[in-house]
Design an enzyme around this catalytic site. Structure first.
Site, PDB file in Angstrom:
ATOM      1  N   GLY A 124       0.778  -1.235   0.000  1.00  0.00           N
ATOM      2  CA  GLY A 124       0.000   0.000   0.000  1.00  0.00           C
ATOM      3  C   GLY A 124       0.809   1.284   0.000  1.00  0.00           C
ATOM      4  O   GLY A 124       0.283   2.339   0.366  1.00  0.00           O
ATOM      5  N   SER A 125       2.066   1.231  -0.449  1.00  0.00           N
ATOM      6  CA  SER A 125       2.823   2.489  -0.448  1.00  0.00           C
ATOM      7  C   SER A 125       2.245   3.474  -1.476  1.00  0.00           C
ATOM      8  O   SER A 125       2.299   4.684  -1.274  1.00  0.00           O
ATOM      9  CB  SER A 125       4.319   2.249  -0.689  1.00  0.00           C
ATOM     10  OG  SER A 125       4.562   1.842  -2.010  1.00  0.00           O
ATOM     11  N   MET A 131      -3.413  -6.384  -7.574  1.00  0.00           N
ATOM     12  CA  MET A 131      -2.670  -7.393  -8.317  1.00  0.00           C
ATOM     13  C   MET A 131      -3.547  -8.402  -9.063  1.00  0.00           C
ATOM     14  O   MET A 131      -3.089  -9.492  -9.384  1.00  0.00           O
ATOM     15  CB  MET A 131      -1.695  -8.110  -7.379  1.00  0.00           C
ATOM     16  CG  MET A 131      -0.700  -7.177  -6.697  1.00  0.00           C
ATOM     17  SD  MET A 131       0.206  -6.090  -7.825  1.00  0.00           S
ATOM     18  CE  MET A 131       1.509  -7.216  -8.319  1.00  0.00           C
ATOM     19  N   ARG A 132      -4.784  -8.033  -9.367  1.00  0.00           N
ATOM     20  CA  ARG A 132      -5.638  -8.938 -10.139  1.00  0.00           C
ATOM     21  C   ARG A 132      -6.079  -8.280 -11.440  1.00  0.00           C
ATOM     22  O   ARG A 132      -6.277  -7.066 -11.482  1.00  0.00           O
ATOM     23  CB  ARG A 132      -6.891  -9.316  -9.351  1.00  0.00           C
ATOM     24  CG  ARG A 132      -6.562 -10.126  -8.147  1.00  0.00           C
ATOM     25  CD  ARG A 132      -7.752 -10.699  -7.436  1.00  0.00           C
ATOM     26  NE  ARG A 132      -7.248 -11.304  -6.232  1.00  0.00           N
ATOM     27  CZ  ARG A 132      -6.642 -12.495  -6.182  1.00  0.00           C
ATOM     28  NH1 ARG A 132      -6.533 -13.221  -7.277  1.00  0.00           N
ATOM     29  NH2 ARG A 132      -6.146 -12.955  -5.052  1.00  0.00           N
ATOM     30  N   ASN A 188      -4.347   2.833 -13.402  1.00  0.00           N
ATOM     31  CA  ASN A 188      -3.483   1.826 -12.766  1.00  0.00           C
ATOM     32  C   ASN A 188      -2.034   2.298 -12.833  1.00  0.00           C
ATOM     33  O   ASN A 188      -1.623   2.916 -13.810  1.00  0.00           O
ATOM     34  CB  ASN A 188      -3.625   0.503 -13.531  1.00  0.00           C
ATOM     35  CG  ASN A 188      -2.713  -0.588 -12.983  1.00  0.00           C
ATOM     36  OD1 ASN A 188      -2.694  -0.839 -11.767  1.00  0.00           O
ATOM     37  ND2 ASN A 188      -1.953  -1.242 -13.846  1.00  0.00           N
ATOM     38  N   HIS A 204       1.763   0.907 -13.079  1.00  0.00           N
ATOM     39  CA  HIS A 204       2.502  -0.314 -13.438  1.00  0.00           C
ATOM     40  C   HIS A 204       3.994  -0.004 -13.402  1.00  0.00           C
ATOM     41  O   HIS A 204       4.425   1.025 -13.950  1.00  0.00           O
ATOM     42  CB  HIS A 204       2.079  -0.799 -14.831  1.00  0.00           C
ATOM     43  CG  HIS A 204       2.764  -2.078 -15.207  1.00  0.00           C
ATOM     44  ND1 HIS A 204       2.438  -3.289 -14.634  1.00  0.00           N
ATOM     45  CD2 HIS A 204       3.783  -2.323 -16.055  1.00  0.00           C
ATOM     46  CE1 HIS A 204       3.228  -4.225 -15.128  1.00  0.00           C
ATOM     47  NE2 HIS A 204       4.049  -3.663 -15.997  1.00  0.00           N
ATOM     48  N   ASP A 241      -8.249  -0.820 -19.392  1.00  0.00           N
ATOM     49  CA  ASP A 241      -9.228  -1.305 -20.373  1.00  0.00           C
ATOM     50  C   ASP A 241      -9.329  -2.822 -20.213  1.00  0.00           C
ATOM     51  O   ASP A 241      -8.870  -3.370 -19.213  1.00  0.00           O
ATOM     52  CB  ASP A 241      -8.852  -0.854 -21.794  1.00  0.00           C
ATOM     53  CG  ASP A 241      -7.540  -1.468 -22.265  1.00  0.00           C
ATOM     54  OD1 ASP A 241      -6.991  -2.332 -21.550  1.00  0.00           O
ATOM     55  OD2 ASP A 241      -7.077  -1.086 -23.352  1.00  0.00           O
ATOM     56  N   GLY A 275      -7.725  -5.197 -21.550  1.00  0.00           N
ATOM     57  CA  GLY A 275      -6.503  -5.981 -21.698  1.00  0.00           C
ATOM     58  C   GLY A 275      -5.640  -5.923 -20.452  1.00  0.00           C
ATOM     59  O   GLY A 275      -6.025  -5.363 -19.426  1.00  0.00           O
TER      60      GLY A 275
HETATM   61  C1  GAR Z   1       4.036  -1.305  -7.112  1.00  0.00           C
HETATM   62  O1  GAR Z   1       5.348  -1.358  -7.587  1.00  0.00           O
HETATM   63  C2  GAR Z   1       3.055  -1.312  -8.271  1.00  0.00           C
HETATM   64  O2  GAR Z   1       3.506  -0.579  -9.380  1.00  0.00           O
HETATM   65  C3  GAR Z   1       2.990  -2.774  -8.589  1.00  0.00           C
HETATM   66  O3  GAR Z   1       2.971  -3.423  -7.341  1.00  0.00           O
HETATM   67  C4  GAR Z   1       3.660  -2.612  -6.403  1.00  0.00           C
HETATM   68  C5  GAR Z   1       2.744  -2.364  -5.234  1.00  0.00           C
HETATM   69  O4  GAR Z   1       3.418  -1.680  -4.208  1.00  0.00           O
HETATM   70  N1  GAR Z   1       1.827  -3.087  -9.367  1.00  0.00           N
HETATM   71  C6  GAR Z   1       1.809  -3.997 -10.320  1.00  0.00           C
HETATM   72  O5  GAR Z   1       2.760  -4.688 -10.605  1.00  0.00           O
HETATM   73  C7  GAR Z   1       0.478  -4.130 -11.029  1.00  0.00           C
HETATM   74  N2  GAR Z   1       0.631  -4.917 -12.212  1.00  0.00           N
HETATM   75  P1  GAR Z   1       2.591  -0.917  -3.098  1.00  0.00           P
HETATM   76  O6  GAR Z   1       1.571  -1.931  -2.554  1.00  0.00           O
HETATM   77  O7  GAR Z   1       3.599  -0.532  -2.070  1.00  0.00           O
HETATM   78  O8  GAR Z   1       1.923   0.257  -3.747  1.00  0.00           O
END
Ligand code: GAR
Length: 204
Positions: free
Chosen positions: A12-13, A90-91, A107, A109, A141, A143
């Site tokens: 959750g950062s 992450m889903r 989102n 990424h 979207d 994808g």
């Molecule tokens: C972050 O690096 C985010 O970009 C990535 O997960 C991490 C979550 O960190 N997200 C993905 O890879 C989505 N496909 P966080 O929980 O500390 O924000």
């Protein structure tokens, strides 16, 4: 004031970055809800500390993805958010939801899309041998990590990097561009034109 809901699965950062930007006044919005698929997500504690209501939909307790997504859809509708921010969610989200909330879900990424979509983006970048990596905020979207790009930031890949050190360097930029993209949305400064996103000038 726009209403923002955040979706997160873990540490959750990025949720914290959104909450902090709202507190600092750089993101003029109200964070109305955290929705998480993981009852152990550290993001829950961060939301609680900021007084943000939390909806936990424990993915493991559902019989099917369809059943989970029906409740996710209901929770998203219920919170009446203008913008949904996927901040470490992450889903992959199903088409019924992405269609309904098209243009209102963003989102973060940890890669310079369209390179290295999907899981372990930082490891993919290291393994490929790129010299520049980074992160992307994009609309969601149907994808995987494929919607129109709003903001990107890049960082160097150093000779000494492993997946973790690169992820840390990218994360600093994530915490900057995710709230910045949310702010552009809330200021109604985003125009989607096909695949391209145009950033409109600030109004006085
Ligand atoms: C972050 O690096 C985010 O970009 C990535 O997960 C991490 C979550 O960190 N997200 C993905 O890879 C989505 N496909 P966080 O929980 O500390 O924000």
């Amino acid at each position: 004031m726009k209403r923002i809901a955040v979706l997160a699965s873990g540490r959750g950062s990025n949720v914290q970055a959104v909450i902090d930007a709202i507190s600092a006044g750089t993101l003029r919005a109200e964070c109305v809800r955290l929705i998480t698929d993981n009852p152990d997500a550290h993001a829950i504690m961060r939301a609680g500390r900021a007084g943000v209501p939390v909806t936990v939909l424990d993915y493991a307790s559902y019989a099917s993805k369809e059943a989970y997504e029906a409740d996710l859809f209901a929770a998203m509708t219920d919170c009446r958010a203008d913008l949904f921010v996927l901040a470490g969610y992450m889903r992959i989200i199903g088409q019924a939801i992405t269609d309904t909330f098209a243009g209102r879900m963003i989102n973060i990424h940890p890669a310079l899309l369209p390179a290295f979509a999907g899981l372990h983006a930082q490891r993919q970048a290291i393994d490929y041998g790129v010299k520049v990596a980074g992160c992307t905020v994009h609309f969601v979207d149907g994808g995987m990590d494929s919607g129109p790009i709003i903001l990107q930031a890049c960082v160097p890949v150093l000779e000494t990097d492993d997946e973790n050190s690169l992820a840390e360097r990218i994360l600093v930029e994530e915490h900057r561009i995710l709230p910045a993209a949310a702010a552009l949305f809330c200021e109604e400064r985003i125009a989607i034109e096909g695949r391209r996103v145009r950033i409109l000038p600030a109004r006085d």
